[in-house]
Design a protein around this motif. Structure first.
Motif, PDB file in Angstrom:
ATOM      1  N   ASN A  32       0.863  -1.302   0.063  1.00 49.36           N
ATOM      2  CA  ASN A  32      -0.224  -0.038  -0.079  1.00 49.36           C
ATOM      3  C   ASN A  32       0.952   1.303   0.048  1.00 49.36           C
ATOM      4  N   TRP A  33       2.066   1.449   0.624  1.00 52.80           N
ATOM      5  CA  TRP A  33       2.814   2.441   0.813  1.00 52.80           C
ATOM      6  C   TRP A  33       3.647   2.500  -0.516  1.00 52.80           C
ATOM      7  N   ALA A  34       4.099   1.496  -1.189  1.00 48.55           N
ATOM      8  CA  ALA A  34       4.519   1.402  -2.489  1.00 48.55           C
ATOM      9  C   ALA A  34       3.669   2.338  -3.494  1.00 48.55           C
ATOM     10  N   THR A  35       2.486   1.867  -3.494  1.00 49.50           N
ATOM     11  CA  THR A  35       1.582   2.412  -4.504  1.00 49.50           C
ATOM     12  C   THR A  35       0.922   3.818  -4.145  1.00 49.50           C
ATOM     13  N   SER A  36       1.021   4.014  -2.742  1.00 47.00           N
ATOM     14  CA  SER A  36       0.414   5.646  -2.267  1.00 47.00           C
ATOM     15  C   SER A  36       1.188   5.757  -1.192  1.00 47.00           C
ATOM     16  N   PRO A  37       2.436   6.353  -1.150  1.00 49.56           N
ATOM     17  CA  PRO A  37       3.281   6.521  -0.247  1.00 49.56           C
ATOM     18  C   PRO A  37       2.565   7.737   0.565  1.00 49.56           C
ATOM     19  N   SER A  38       2.139   7.676   1.804  1.00 52.65           N
ATOM     20  CA  SER A  38       1.700   8.740   2.702  1.00 52.65           C
ATOM     21  C   SER A  38       2.239   8.429   3.881  1.00 52.65           C
ATOM     22  N   PRO A  39       1.776   9.454   4.917  1.00 53.96           N
ATOM     23  CA  PRO A  39       2.236   9.339   6.237  1.00 53.96           C
ATOM     24  C   PRO A  39       1.252   8.038   6.985  1.00 53.96           C
ATOM     25  N   ALA A  40      -0.023   8.243   6.662  1.00 47.99           N
ATOM     26  CA  ALA A  40      -0.748   7.064   7.035  1.00 47.99           C
ATOM     27  C   ALA A  40      -0.298   5.659   6.563  1.00 47.99           C
ATOM     28  N   ASN A  41      -0.120   5.430   5.265  1.00 48.33           N
ATOM     29  CA  ASN A  41       0.413   4.282   4.955  1.00 48.33           C
ATOM     30  C   ASN A  41       1.782   3.811   5.486  1.00 48.33           C
ATOM     31  N   ALA A  42       2.593   4.736   5.728  1.00 50.85           N
ATOM     32  CA  ALA A  42       3.968   4.649   6.531  1.00 50.85           C
ATOM     33  C   ALA A  42       3.628   4.059   7.925  1.00 50.85           C
ATOM     34  N   ALA A  43       2.860   4.610   8.430  1.00 52.17           N
ATOM     35  CA  ALA A  43       2.363   4.046  10.142  1.00 52.17           C
ATOM     36  C   ALA A  43       1.594   3.021  10.124  1.00 52.17           C
ATOM     37  N   ALA A  44       0.836   2.699   9.133  1.00 51.14           N
ATOM     38  CA  ALA A  44       0.346   1.383   8.952  1.00 51.14           C
ATOM     39  C   ALA A  44       1.510   0.192   8.837  1.00 51.14           C
ATOM     40  N   ALA A  45       2.382   0.620   7.913  1.00 50.25           N
ATOM     41  CA  ALA A  45       3.343  -0.362   7.584  1.00 50.25           C
ATOM     42  C   ALA A  45       4.318  -0.477   8.953  1.00 50.25           C
ATOM     43  N   TYR A  46       4.650   0.410   9.800  1.00 50.17           N
ATOM     44  CA  TYR A  46       5.156   0.579  10.918  1.00 50.17           C
ATOM     45  C   TYR A  46       4.783  -0.408  12.132  1.00 50.17           C
ATOM     46  N   ALA A  47       3.389  -0.055  12.050  1.00 46.93           N
ATOM     47  CA  ALA A  47       2.419  -0.978  13.111  1.00 46.93           C
ATOM     48  C   ALA A  47       2.543  -2.417  12.782  1.00 46.93           C
ATOM     49  N   ALA A  48       2.360  -2.760  11.394  1.00 46.29           N
ATOM     50  CA  ALA A  48       2.295  -4.140  11.033  1.00 46.29           C
ATOM     51  C   ALA A  48       3.506  -4.888  11.233  1.00 46.29           C
ATOM     52  N   ALA A  49       4.658  -4.100  10.963  1.00 51.05           N
ATOM     53  CA  ALA A  49       6.005  -4.627  11.317  1.00 51.05           C
ATOM     54  C   ALA A  49       6.091  -5.001  12.695  1.00 51.05           C
ATOM     55  N   ALA A  62       7.672  -4.418   5.380  1.00 52.03           N
ATOM     56  CA  ALA A  62       6.777  -3.196   6.003  1.00 52.03           C
ATOM     57  C   ALA A  62       7.768  -1.979   6.568  1.00 52.03           C
ATOM     58  N   MET A  63       9.068  -2.469   7.225  1.00 50.65           N
ATOM     59  CA  MET A  63      10.004  -1.411   7.684  1.00 50.65           C
ATOM     60  C   MET A  63      10.507  -0.716   6.394  1.00 50.65           C
ATOM     61  N   ALA A  64      10.827  -1.493   5.382  1.00 54.05           N
ATOM     62  CA  ALA A  64      11.372  -0.800   4.292  1.00 54.05           C
ATOM     63  C   ALA A  64      10.197   0.410   3.831  1.00 54.05           C
ATOM     64  N   ALA A  65       9.327   0.075   3.790  1.00 51.11           N
ATOM     65  CA  ALA A  65       8.180   0.883   3.650  1.00 51.11           C
ATOM     66  C   ALA A  65       8.084   1.927   4.457  1.00 51.11           C
ATOM     67  N   PHE A  66       8.239   1.698   5.623  1.00 47.22           N
ATOM     68  CA  PHE A  66       8.346   2.791   6.701  1.00 47.22           C
ATOM     69  C   PHE A  66       9.386   3.730   6.676  1.00 47.22           C
ATOM     70  N   TRP A  67      10.634   2.933   6.484  1.00 46.86           N
ATOM     71  CA  TRP A  67      11.760   3.825   6.459  1.00 46.86           C
ATOM     72  C   TRP A  67      11.804   4.511   4.891  1.00 46.86           C
ATOM     73  N   GLY A  68      11.044   4.265   3.830  1.00 48.85           N
ATOM     74  CA  GLY A  68      10.898   5.139   2.622  1.00 48.85           C
ATOM     75  C   GLY A  68      10.224   6.581   2.987  1.00 48.85           C
ATOM     76  N   ALA A  69       9.712   6.485   3.867  1.00 50.14           N
ATOM     77  CA  ALA A  69       8.926   8.063   4.433  1.00 50.14           C
ATOM     78  C   ALA A  69      10.028   8.877   4.892  1.00 50.14           C
ATOM     79  N   GLY A  70      11.101   8.494   5.205  1.00 51.43           N
ATOM     80  CA  GLY A  70      12.093   9.318   5.407  1.00 51.43           C
ATOM     81  C   GLY A  70      12.751   9.557   7.083  1.00 51.43           C
ATOM     82  N   SER A  71      11.993   8.863   7.810  1.00 52.23           N
ATOM     83  CA  SER A  71      12.566   8.914   9.241  1.00 52.23           C
ATOM     84  C   SER A  71      12.650   7.443   9.971  1.00 52.23           C
ATOM     85  N   LEU A  72      13.591   7.549  10.800  1.00 50.23           N
ATOM     86  CA  LEU A  72      13.610   6.238  11.673  1.00 50.23           C
ATOM     87  C   LEU A  72      12.625   6.054  12.570  1.00 50.23           C
ATOM     88  N   MET A  73      12.068   7.285  13.101  1.00 52.51           N
ATOM     89  CA  MET A  73      10.982   7.397  14.118  1.00 52.51           C
ATOM     90  C   MET A  73       9.644   7.482  13.556  1.00 52.51           C
TER      91      MET A  73
END
Length: 124
Positions: A32-49, A62-73
């Motif tokens: 989902n983050w790969a097709t629609s990179p958004s803060p919400a999709n990054a947060a969902a990937a983080y939670a899933a991981a 899932a962490m690759a998606a989260f990190w793709g958003a630009g922050s480790l946090m």
């Protein structure tokens, strides 16, 4: 994003019979983050991981998606910039874990199927 989408398809196909609901959710969150990179999709990937204790190929995607958003946090924390290579290293690690899972002699064939998928127009 294309590499993440490709790797999600590879992992989903190679481990279709092994994935539980949490793994399926993590791979889908990454896709989902790969097709629609958004803060919400990054947060969902983080939670899933995190639901997988950040272990295994699905969590790595899932962490690759989260990190793709630009922050480790997470978004509610101060930004700590991501090393630009971290998402691709996580993708590589996930694919390696999937390839070597099972019979060792099958690893080469799994890598070939990953490459074939990358070279084909069909990313489904």
């Amino acid at each position: 994003a294309a590499a993440l989408q490709w790797s999600c398809a590879c992992v989903a196909e190679a481990q279709a019979e092994k994935h539980g609901l949490a793994e399926l959710h993590a791979v889908q969150a990454a896709a989902n983050w790969a097709t629609s990179p958004s803060p919400a999709n990054a947060a969902a990937a983080y939670a899933a991981a995190n639901s997988l204790n950040n272990e295994g190929p699905a969590a790595m995607l899932a962490m690759a998606a989260f990190w793709g958003a630009g922050s480790l946090m997470p978004a509610d924390q101060p930004v700590i910039p991501v090393d630009p290579q971290l998402p691709s290293q996580s993708i590589s690690g996930a694919l390696t874990l999937v390839a070597v899972d099972g019979i060792p002699e099958d690893a080469a064939g799994k890598y070939e199927s990953f490459i074939h998928r990358a070279l084909s127009a069909d990313m489904q």
